[in-house]
Design an enzyme around this catalytic site. Structure first.
Site, PDB file in Angstrom:
ATOM      1  N   TYR A   1       0.881  -1.163   0.000  1.00 49.07           N
ATOM      2  CA  TYR A   1       0.000   0.000   0.000  1.00 49.07           C
ATOM      3  C   TYR A   1       0.917   1.210   0.000  1.00 49.07           C
ATOM      4  O   TYR A   1       1.737   1.354   0.911  1.00 49.07           O
ATOM      5  CB  TYR A   1      -0.860   0.043   1.272  1.00 49.07           C
TER       6      TYR A   1
ATOM      7  N   ASP B   1      -6.548  -0.202  -5.871  1.00 47.67           N
ATOM      8  CA  ASP B   1      -7.981   0.087  -5.725  1.00 47.67           C
ATOM      9  C   ASP B   1      -8.311   0.744  -4.384  1.00 47.67           C
ATOM     10  O   ASP B   1      -9.416   0.635  -3.879  1.00 47.67           O
ATOM     11  CB  ASP B   1      -8.804  -1.201  -5.922  1.00 47.67           C
TER      12      ASP B   1
ATOM     13  N   HIS C   1     -11.060  -6.300  -4.674  1.00 42.31           N
ATOM     14  CA  HIS C   1     -10.719  -6.305  -3.251  1.00 42.31           C
ATOM     15  C   HIS C   1     -11.727  -7.144  -2.451  1.00 42.31           C
ATOM     16  O   HIS C   1     -12.053  -6.838  -1.307  1.00 42.31           O
ATOM     17  CB  HIS C   1     -10.675  -4.874  -2.712  1.00 42.31           C
TER      18      HIS C   1
HETATM   19  C1  LIG Z   1      -9.900  -9.538   5.849  1.00 39.96           C
HETATM   20  C2  LIG Z   1      -9.335  -9.101   4.535  1.00 39.96           C
HETATM   21  C3  LIG Z   1      -8.228  -8.258   4.494  1.00 39.96           C
HETATM   22  C4  LIG Z   1      -7.684  -7.849   3.283  1.00 39.96           C
HETATM   23  N1  LIG Z   1      -6.569  -7.074   3.270  1.00 39.96           N
HETATM   24  C5  LIG Z   1      -5.996  -6.735   2.082  1.00 39.96           C
HETATM   25  C6  LIG Z   1      -4.788  -6.009   2.043  1.00 39.96           C
HETATM   26  O1  LIG Z   1      -4.218  -5.647   3.082  1.00 39.96           O
HETATM   27  N2  LIG Z   1      -4.283  -5.704   0.826  1.00 39.96           N
HETATM   28  C7  LIG Z   1      -4.883  -6.092  -0.360  1.00 39.96           C
HETATM   29  O2  LIG Z   1      -4.377  -5.808  -1.435  1.00 39.96           O
HETATM   30  N3  LIG Z   1      -6.034  -6.796  -0.329  1.00 39.96           N
HETATM   31  C8  LIG Z   1      -6.596  -7.134   0.843  1.00 39.96           C
HETATM   32  N4  LIG Z   1      -7.751  -7.873   0.851  1.00 39.96           N
HETATM   33  C9  LIG Z   1      -8.347  -8.310  -0.433  1.00 39.96           C
HETATM   34  C10 LIG Z   1      -7.794  -9.672  -0.845  1.00 39.96           C
HETATM   35  O3  LIG Z   1      -6.451  -9.593  -1.237  1.00 39.96           O
HETATM   36  C11 LIG Z   1      -8.576 -10.272  -2.026  1.00 39.96           C
HETATM   37  O4  LIG Z   1      -8.592  -9.340  -3.090  1.00 39.96           O
HETATM   38  C12 LIG Z   1     -10.011 -10.695  -1.702  1.00 39.96           C
HETATM   39  O5  LIG Z   1     -10.133 -11.117  -0.363  1.00 39.96           O
HETATM   40  C13 LIG Z   1     -10.444 -11.809  -2.641  1.00 39.96           C
HETATM   41  O6  LIG Z   1     -11.770 -12.146  -2.448  1.00 39.96           O
HETATM   42  P1  LIG Z   1     -12.287 -13.410  -1.571  1.00 39.96           P
HETATM   43  O7  LIG Z   1     -12.115 -13.024  -0.152  1.00 39.96           O
HETATM   44  O8  LIG Z   1     -13.696 -13.535  -2.010  1.00 39.96           O
HETATM   45  O9  LIG Z   1     -11.461 -14.636  -1.949  1.00 39.96           O
HETATM   46  C14 LIG Z   1      -8.294  -8.283   2.061  1.00 39.96           C
HETATM   47  C15 LIG Z   1      -9.404  -9.125   2.110  1.00 39.96           C
HETATM   48  C16 LIG Z   1      -9.923  -9.543   3.315  1.00 39.96           C
HETATM   49  C17 LIG Z   1     -11.109 -10.480   3.321  1.00 39.96           C
END
Ligand SMILES: Cc1cc2nc3c(=O)[nH]c(=O)nc-3n(C[C@H](O)[C@H](O)[C@H](O)COP(=O)(O)O)c2cc1C
Length: 363
Positions: A136, A164, A258
């Site tokens: 980030y 994003d 995301h």
């Molecule tokens: C609890 C949580 C924390 C997340 N934190 C980040 C993050 O710090 N950076 C990021 O790029 N995406 C983050 N994401 C998004 C995930 O990388 C990913 O795009 C997403 O969870 C995929 O969808 P799914 O949960 O349906 O498999 C996060 C998702 C969740 C559920």
């Protein structure tokens, strides 16, 4: 009679409901929640149902090999762990549990700027396992640059730039449960590293964001110069942005919304995957995350041109249920299921999966 393993670890079907009983309501809202009305969150999962699989029979295929490469590095399956913040909130094993499980199973795992532990600690736990560092952008470019440098030194093999997130979306479920992304949750990468919080200063009708929101595409070149690592851009949903990412030297693209946690109303990732694969062209690997839950979902994404898919929440469900060993068992289950789906579809490896595997489900 259930064997010991299945007794201690639920099936993929049961994983979510069991995980719900293992963490506080606050943490569950953090894991599960999306933004707005959570339409994108639901759409990610539902959109896979628009595709049906065309199996071929009596192919003589009696073994499958799930192995592939991601950015040239061998992995045991075309699936990786998407980056997720604050994993120690979910289970004391946190990122170390996920890193060890990925190492033991030959899975690629991405770890984030907002990890509960430092990227050096995570690197140690993942040994020779393939790993990516998710960035980030920080208000101060020098802090971003140092993170990239540290990631390279610690043996991460790519920088995943999440694009994003110019501002944290409005996430009602999380807010209602009292989970704030505001610096109150401990992070391991150092005191100078800050979460991309909702700090928009409102001045009449104008929202002013932190300095990193002013960033434009030239940052991809700047990041490439900050280390020798390839840059993967995560959070692309349009062919326009895919083409621009490629022009600026991105080695890979993650089609992602995301997990429905940023702009609500964006399309399901599987719906836009084909147009993005086409725009990216043959030399840039395209990955997808969002709503991938079963072996069949992985088949569909591969058939539509993804090199590999990321899983997010299911990893945290497994972590909540059984710590690091639970994540390992989840990886075994999902790999088993993918292998079984390939055999049943009459395809011997992920590389044999193409558009001919699919037809519209006619729903
Ligand atoms: C609890 C949580 C924390 C997340 N934190 C980040 C993050 O710090 N950076 C990021 O790029 N995406 C983050 N994401 C998004 C995930 O990388 C990913 O795009 C997403 O969870 C995929 O969808 P799914 O949960 O349906 O498999 C996060 C998702 C969740 C559920």
């Amino acid at each position: 009679v259930a064997d010991e393993k299945s007794a201690e670890f639920p099936s993929l079907t049961d994983l979510e409901s069991v995980a719900a009983t293992r963490v506080s309501e606050r943490v569950w809202a953090y894991i599960q929640g999306g933004s707005g009305d959570e339409r994108t969150l639901r759409a990610n999962v539902e959109a896979f149902r628009r595709w049906a699989v065309r199996p071929r029979t009596l192919t003589g295929i009696s073994s499958v090999d799930l192995g592939t490469t991601i950015l040239g590095r061998p992995v045991s399956a075309p699936v990786f762990v998407s980056p997720m913040a604050y994993q120690a909130e979910v289970h004391p094993d946190g990122e170390l549990g996920v890193a060890r499980a990925a190492r033991d199973h030959g899975w690629l795992a991405a770890f984030g700027t907002l990890s509960s532990l430092s990227l050096e600690q995570i690197a140690k736990a993942s040994g020779l396992g393939p790993r990516w560092f998710q960035l980030y952008l920080q208000p101060d470019w020098e802090v971003s640059r140092r993170l990239a440098e540290r990631a390279e030194r610690a043996g991460f093999s790519a920088i995943v730039l999440t694009v994003d997130f110019p501002v944290l979306a409005i996430r009602d479920r999380q807010a209602r449960a009292g989970f704030a992304i505001d610096g109150s949750v401990p992070i391991g990468n150092g005191a100078d590293v800050v979460p991309p919080a909702r700090e928009a200063a409102r001045d009449g009708s104008t929202y002013r964001l932190r300095p990193e929101a002013e960033t434009t595409w030239e940052v991809v070149e700047r990041l490439k110069a900050a280390s020798h690592l390839p840059v993967v851009v995560k959070g692309i949903l349009t062919p326009e942005d895919a083409r621009t990412a490629v022009q600026h030297g991105a080695a890979g693209i993650v089609v992602s919304n995301h997990g429905g946690r940023q702009l609500d109303g964006t399309p399901a990732t599987i719906a836009v995957l084909p147009e993005i694969v086409e725009a990216a062209g043959p030399r840039t690997e395209v990955y997808l995350d969002g709503g991938v839950r079963r072996g069949t979902d992985i088949l569909i994404a591969l058939a539509l041109g993804a090199r590999a898919v990321g899983v997010g929440r299911p990893i945290l469900w497994a972590l909540a249920t059984g710590g690091g060993p639970g994540v390992g068992r989840y990886m075994e289950r999902l790999s088993d299921e993918l292998a079984t789906c390939l055999l049943l579809a009459g395809r011997a490896s992920p590389t044999e999966v193409n558009r001919s595997l699919l037809r519209a489900a006619g729903l």
